[in-house]
Design an enzyme around this catalytic site. Sequence first.
Site, PDB file in Angstrom:
ATOM      1  N   ARG A 143       5.972   2.418  -4.509  1.00  0.00           N
ATOM      2  CA  ARG A 143       6.819   2.910  -3.425  1.00  0.00           C
ATOM      3  C   ARG A 143       7.816   3.893  -4.035  1.00  0.00           C
ATOM      4  NH1 ARG A 143       6.537  -2.750  -2.953  1.00  0.00           N
ATOM      5  NH2 ARG A 143       5.516  -3.504  -1.048  1.00  0.00           N
ATOM      6  N   LYS A 167       9.979  -4.825  -3.093  1.00  0.00           N
ATOM      7  CA  LYS A 167      10.701  -5.410  -1.965  1.00  0.00           C
ATOM      8  C   LYS A 167      11.120  -6.833  -2.282  1.00  0.00           C
ATOM      9  CE  LYS A 167       8.770  -2.691   1.844  1.00  0.00           C
ATOM     10  NZ  LYS A 167       8.041  -2.739   3.134  1.00  0.00           N
ATOM     11  N   HIS A 240       4.788   8.480   0.019  1.00  0.00           N
ATOM     12  CA  HIS A 240       3.967   7.327   0.394  1.00  0.00           C
ATOM     13  C   HIS A 240       2.492   7.701   0.511  1.00  0.00           C
ATOM     14  CE1 HIS A 240       5.029   3.189   1.077  1.00  0.00           C
ATOM     15  NE2 HIS A 240       4.159   3.080   2.043  1.00  0.00           N
ATOM     16  N   ARG A 243       0.747   6.638  -2.517  1.00  0.00           N
ATOM     17  CA  ARG A 243       0.501   5.187  -2.527  1.00  0.00           C
ATOM     18  C   ARG A 243      -0.736   4.868  -1.687  1.00  0.00           C
ATOM     19  NH1 ARG A 243       2.999   0.118  -3.249  1.00  0.00           N
ATOM     20  NH2 ARG A 243       3.009  -1.285  -1.444  1.00  0.00           N
ATOM     21  N   HIS A 266       1.930  -6.303  -2.151  1.00  0.00           N
ATOM     22  CA  HIS A 266       1.943  -6.795  -0.776  1.00  0.00           C
ATOM     23  C   HIS A 266       2.024  -8.316  -0.774  1.00  0.00           C
ATOM     24  CE1 HIS A 266      -0.240  -3.014   0.981  1.00  0.00           C
ATOM     25  NE2 HIS A 266       1.067  -2.845   0.895  1.00  0.00           N
ATOM     26  N   TYR A 275      -6.660  -0.705   4.250  1.00  0.00           N
ATOM     27  CA  TYR A 275      -7.307   0.304   3.415  1.00  0.00           C
ATOM     28  C   TYR A 275      -8.825   0.208   3.462  1.00  0.00           C
ATOM     29  CZ  TYR A 275      -2.630   1.287   1.868  1.00  0.00           C
ATOM     30  OH  TYR A 275      -1.309   1.627   1.860  1.00  0.00           O
TER      31      TYR A 275
END
Length: 298
Positions: A143, A167, A240, A243, A266, A275
């Site tokens: 990110r 995150k 992004h 990514r 994730h 994806y």
Amino acid sequence: MDARLLDYLDYLASVRGLSIRTVEAYRRDLAKYEIFLEGKDLDEADASDIRTFAGTLVMEKRAASSINRALSAVRGFYRYWMKFHKKGKDPAREVENVTVGRTLPSFLFEEEINSLLDGLGGDTFLDVRDRALLEVIYSTGSRVSELCGMRLSRLNTNNCTIRVKGKGSKERLVFLCDAANIALGQYLPYRAAILRKYGIEEHDRIFVNSRGRPLSSRGVEKIVENRRLKAGIRKHLTPHTFRHSFATHLVAAGADMRVVQEMLGHSNISTTQVYAHVDMERLRRVYEQAHPHGSKTK
């Protein structure tokens, strides 16, 4: 803003470790909710009030994802207040999210990535830094906040890895391909020279601006846009996008979805599974362009 909401926001930042950007988004959503209540106490609101609040956001033509984020902020506040203060009720428990149509993330094909990176010549600080930055963000699938937060002390050039903080302050190890490792090796002496030139004390951040200060997310966005224009790429391109391209290319090469999930950081596999749909969409487009009857395919 109500002191209870401020208490919750402080909790998100200091205990949950959410990013500044996420906390600010929640702050805006909760401020909007407080205004919507028009003086009604937070404890007096019921599920009907929250659904009506969501309805006002729909009328404002807010995206479904934005509305659901606002609902998530409201739900989170009531859960927090119930759990830690044992006061009031939880009116948000029965409020569901609005339906979100699945949008596939944009990405660059391998040849587009290669064309962009191969076109990054030059030996100025900006040229060398930009090449290293784009090689690293594509190689690691990071990110933009993770990229800006990368530190020299967490870089291991011997085994081509770097530890990033994602995150919720969760850390993970990401990998540097040979091209990214080489580009970083070429960039770091330039970085050291810039810090010396402007008398900047070592701050450990890998990517810096032309004055030696840590590069911001907005700075990275400007670099990507500038390099997009110079490369003549017509697609909308953001940090992004690299990514998304990283993940799409891994899936296309047959990487296990759980491995891709881990590499992206994730927490939920469902976030990663998009994806697979991206790759199917890519295959469909290739088919339509290459097959004699492809243009007639619906």
